[in-house]
Design a protein around this motif. Structure first.
Motif, short mmCIF file in Angstrom:
data_model
loop_
_atom_site.label_atom_id
_atom_site.label_comp_id
_atom_site.label_asym_id
_atom_site.label_seq_id
_atom_site.Cartn_x
_atom_site.Cartn_y
_atom_site.Cartn_z
N ASP A 185 0.44 -1.30 0.18
CA ASP A 185 -0.14 0.13 -0.09
C ASP A 185 0.68 1.05 -0.14
O ASP A 185 1.80 1.38 0.78
N VAL A 186 0.68 2.13 -1.18
CA VAL A 186 1.54 3.13 -1.06
C VAL A 186 0.98 4.18 -1.33
O VAL A 186 -0.28 4.98 -1.36
N VAL A 187 1.73 5.76 0.00
CA VAL A 187 0.95 7.27 -0.08
C VAL A 187 2.43 7.36 -0.84
O VAL A 187 3.94 7.38 -0.61
N VAL A 188 1.45 8.22 -1.60
CA VAL A 188 2.32 9.00 -2.62
C VAL A 188 2.28 10.77 -1.94
O VAL A 188 1.21 11.64 -2.22
N VAL A 189 3.59 11.23 -1.32
CA VAL A 189 3.19 12.60 -1.26
C VAL A 189 4.26 13.45 -2.03
O VAL A 189 5.35 12.91 -2.68
N ASP A 190 3.36 14.30 -2.52
CA ASP A 190 3.85 15.71 -3.76
C ASP A 190 3.57 16.88 -3.15
O ASP A 190 1.92 17.22 -2.69
N ILE A 191 3.87 17.71 -4.04
CA ILE A 191 3.59 19.02 -3.17
C ILE A 191 2.76 19.37 -4.79
O ILE A 191 1.69 19.97 -4.67
N ASP A 192 2.48 18.85 -5.39
CA ASP A 192 1.77 19.10 -7.12
C ASP A 192 0.63 17.70 -6.88
O ASP A 192 0.88 16.70 -6.98
N ALA A 193 -0.39 18.39 -6.44
CA ALA A 193 -1.84 16.95 -5.97
C ALA A 193 -2.16 16.57 -7.58
O ALA A 193 -3.06 15.28 -7.02
N ARG A 194 -2.23 17.24 -8.29
CA ARG A 194 -2.91 16.99 -10.24
C ARG A 194 -1.73 15.43 -9.77
O ARG A 194 -2.38 14.57 -10.46
N ARG A 195 -1.04 15.97 -10.18
CA ARG A 195 0.11 14.37 -10.72
C ARG A 195 0.46 14.14 -9.33
O ARG A 195 0.50 12.41 -9.45
N ALA A 196 0.21 13.17 -8.13
CA ALA A 196 0.12 13.14 -7.27
C ALA A 196 -0.59 12.42 -7.39
O ALA A 196 -0.64 10.77 -6.92
N ALA A 197 -2.18 12.40 -7.30
CA ALA A 197 -3.31 12.00 -7.30
C ALA A 197 -3.63 11.54 -8.71
O ALA A 197 -3.70 9.22 -8.85
N ARG A 198 -2.96 11.49 -10.22
CA ARG A 198 -3.05 10.80 -11.10
C ARG A 198 -1.72 10.22 -11.34
O ARG A 198 -2.12 8.15 -11.19
N VAL A 199 -0.94 9.75 -10.26
CA VAL A 199 0.29 8.62 -10.27
C VAL A 199 0.02 7.73 -8.86
O VAL A 199 -0.25 6.21 -9.61
#
Length: 292
Positions: free
Chosen positions: A33-47
């Motif tokens: 289970d992976v939590v993708v943390v990023d400053i770019d909300a759109r790209r984080a959701a897409r990944v």
């Protein structure tokens, strides 16, 4: 023994970047289970949505102490623990030291050095709830060898390497294994931006490695815990040998700079063939579709 990703909770910062995405994809494919943390909300959701096992996106600025505290609280309330904390967040600048603003210096140090340390410290209680907690950090060979054109990046990576070595030594006795990966130049969005902006030519002595090369080193740290791993061991030996006599660097670097400049030009031509950049007169520019 091979590390068992199945049902592990993995938190990847810079998770929407090239290296972060590649690691998240591999981990999810192996059952994590992976939590993708990023400053770019759109790209984080897409990944997160595109992972083999859909992940959880969390967007925010890791230099914001309030966000980091909220992130840790969210991880605790939703998942209860962190099995593997992976630090991939990073930035650089092609601005020369004597021309850039003090604010930009502070920002780069905060992103590259302080944010991994603060998040690691605040996540310790959640790591201790894991049966086999790990911390994996992407550093750089710039943490061993000074890159004269990007001294703040060098400072941040020297500091991060030293801190993670010390943290690894300290936390091992407390049941948490911490290690770092030290790649040379990697074909990522950040390196492409640096090449277009005329950044550090010393990185282009050899063709850049791929994110997959870094991921193999990261997985090797999980399979066989140790303090450091090098995707290209030969380059790490060369940089460490060069640092045995740092006073010789002013004479050695001009010998490498020309080769690096030619390597950067070859890399830009490769990006041109891939449709990422184009030459306009004497300058390189982005193909805008690739910037979206």
């Amino acid at each position: 023994m091979k590390f068992d990703f199945h049902d592990k909770l993995i938190v990847a910062t810079g998770g929407a970047g090239d290296i972060g995405t590649a690691f998240a994809t591999l981990a999810a494919a192996r059952g994590a289970d992976v939590v993708v943390v990023d400053i770019d909300a759109r790209r984080a959701a897409r990944v997160a949505e595109g992972l083999p096992r859909e992940g959880t996106p969390i967007a925010g600025d890791l230099t914001d102490r309030g966000f980091v505290e909220d992130l840790v609280d969210t991880l605790g309330s939703r998942f209860g623990r962190v099995d593997v904390l992976v630090h991939n967040v990073g930035m650089t600048s092609s601005e020369r030291f004597d021309e850039r603003s003090v604010e930009s210096i502070e920002r780069e140090l905060a992103v590259n050095l302080l944010s991994p340390l603060v998040l690691t410290r605040l996540a310790i209680p959640l790591l201790r709830r894991s049966s086999d907690p790990r911390v994996v950090t992407t550093v750089s060979l710039g943490g061993i060898f000074p890159l004269g054109e990007t001294p703040i990046y060098t400072a941040s990576k020297f500091g991060l390497r030293g801190a993670m070595l010390a943290i690894g030594l300290d936390l091992e006795a407390k049941g948490i294994k911490a290690g770092s990966v030290l790649p040379s130049a990697v074909d990522t969005r950040m390196l492409q931006e640096e090449a277009v902006d005329g950044g550090n030519s010393l990185q282009f002595q050899n063709p850049p490695q791929q994110p997959a090369d870094v991921i193999r080193a990261m997985v090797s740290l999980l399979d066989r815990p140790r303090l450091e791993a090098y995707p290209r061991p030969g380059e790490s030996v060369l940089t460490r040998v060069a640092m045995l006599a740092p006073n010789l660097l002013p004479r050695l670097l001009p010998l490498f700079r020309g080769q690096g400049e030619r390597g950067m030009e070859r890399y830009l031509r490769t990006l041109e063939r891939r449709g990422i950049v184009r030459r306009e007169g004497s300058r390189w520019e982005w193909v805008e579709a690739e910037r979206v």
